[in-house]
Scaffold this motif. Structure first.
Motif, PDB file in Angstrom:
ATOM      1  N   ASP A 204     -32.778  36.501  16.603  1.00 37.39           N
ATOM      2  CA  ASP A 204     -33.113  37.580  15.669  1.00 37.39           C
ATOM      3  C   ASP A 204     -34.629  37.747  15.540  1.00 37.39           C
ATOM      4  O   ASP A 204     -35.141  38.873  15.555  1.00 37.39           O
ATOM      5  N   THR A 205     -35.348  36.632  15.428  1.00 39.35           N
ATOM      6  CA  THR A 205     -36.806  36.686  15.327  1.00 39.35           C
ATOM      7  C   THR A 205     -37.410  37.277  16.591  1.00 39.35           C
ATOM      8  O   THR A 205     -38.309  38.123  16.521  1.00 39.35           O
ATOM      9  N   ALA A 206     -36.910  36.864  17.736  1.00 37.55           N
ATOM     10  CA  ALA A 206     -37.419  37.389  19.008  1.00 37.55           C
ATOM     11  C   ALA A 206     -37.164  38.888  19.115  1.00 37.55           C
ATOM     12  O   ALA A 206     -38.058  39.650  19.523  1.00 37.55           O
TER      13      ALA A 206
ATOM     14  N   LYS B  91     -30.683  32.662  14.850  1.00 40.54           N
ATOM     15  CA  LYS B  91     -31.824  33.060  14.024  1.00 40.54           C
ATOM     16  C   LYS B  91     -33.077  33.227  14.881  1.00 40.54           C
ATOM     17  O   LYS B  91     -33.887  34.131  14.642  1.00 40.54           O
ATOM     18  N   THR B  92     -33.233  32.383  15.880  1.00 44.23           N
ATOM     19  CA  THR B  92     -34.368  32.502  16.787  1.00 44.23           C
ATOM     20  C   THR B  92     -34.241  33.768  17.626  1.00 44.23           C
ATOM     21  O   THR B  92     -35.231  34.464  17.875  1.00 44.23           O
TER      22      THR B  92
ATOM     23  N   ARG C 196     -25.201  38.449  19.825  1.00 44.65           N
ATOM     24  CA  ARG C 196     -26.230  37.446  19.500  1.00 44.65           C
ATOM     25  C   ARG C 196     -25.804  36.074  20.002  1.00 44.65           C
ATOM     26  O   ARG C 196     -26.631  35.298  20.447  1.00 44.65           O
TER      27      ARG C 196
ATOM     28  N   ARG D 183     -39.899  32.313  23.421  1.00 42.16           N
ATOM     29  CA  ARG D 183     -38.593  32.777  22.938  1.00 42.16           C
ATOM     30  C   ARG D 183     -38.449  34.281  23.138  1.00 42.16           C
ATOM     31  O   ARG D 183     -37.389  34.771  23.505  1.00 42.16           O
ATOM     32  N   ASP D 184     -39.538  35.033  22.898  1.00 37.76           N
ATOM     33  CA  ASP D 184     -39.498  36.478  23.059  1.00 37.76           C
ATOM     34  C   ASP D 184     -39.327  36.845  24.532  1.00 37.76           C
ATOM     35  O   ASP D 184     -38.555  37.745  24.872  1.00 37.76           O
TER      36      ASP D 184
ATOM     37  N   GLU E 227     -36.814  41.014  16.660  1.00 39.70           N
ATOM     38  CA  GLU E 227     -37.735  41.675  15.719  1.00 39.70           C
ATOM     39  C   GLU E 227     -39.117  41.819  16.346  1.00 39.70           C
ATOM     40  O   GLU E 227     -39.741  42.888  16.246  1.00 39.70           O
ATOM     41  N   ASN E 228     -39.613  40.763  16.985  1.00 44.34           N
ATOM     42  CA  ASN E 228     -40.930  40.804  17.621  1.00 44.34           C
ATOM     43  C   ASN E 228     -40.947  41.808  18.770  1.00 44.34           C
ATOM     44  O   ASN E 228     -41.904  42.575  18.923  1.00 44.34           O
TER      45      ASN E 228
END
Length: 94
Positions: free
Chosen positions: A58-60, A55-56, A43, A21-22, A62-63
């Protein structure tokens, strides 16, 4: 680096151990970035292009931010409402 029908990603991106995902979100941001390696896709656009939910995304992001690959800056319209974020993408080709 962006060209008409393709974009380039440095080979060393594979050495970073990114989750799929990242990796997908990083590539999406590179795809949208210009010569100044910044871009501002929403987004929703990132999620649609990467075939994942927001949401995925957003997580990517952040990473990627924690790894120093992306810097996210909030943008606002003149009336104070939020606009899409501005992303500065680390150019690994240099």
């Amino acid at each position: 680096m962006k060209h008409k029908n393709f974009f380039m990603v440095a080979n060393r991106i594979f050495d970073l151990g990114l989750k799929p995902r990242d990796f997908a979100v990083y590539c999406c941001l590179v795809r949208h970035s210009g010569a100044d390696v910044s871009c501002f896709p929403s987004r929703r656009v990132i999620a649609a292009e990467c075939r994942m939910d927001k949401k995925t995304v957003d997580t990517a992001i952040e990473n990627l931010s924690a790894l120093g690959l992306v810097k996210k800056v909030g943008r606002y319209r003149r009336d104070g409402t939020r606009a899409s974020n501005l992303y500065h993408v680390e150019n690994l080709l240099e």
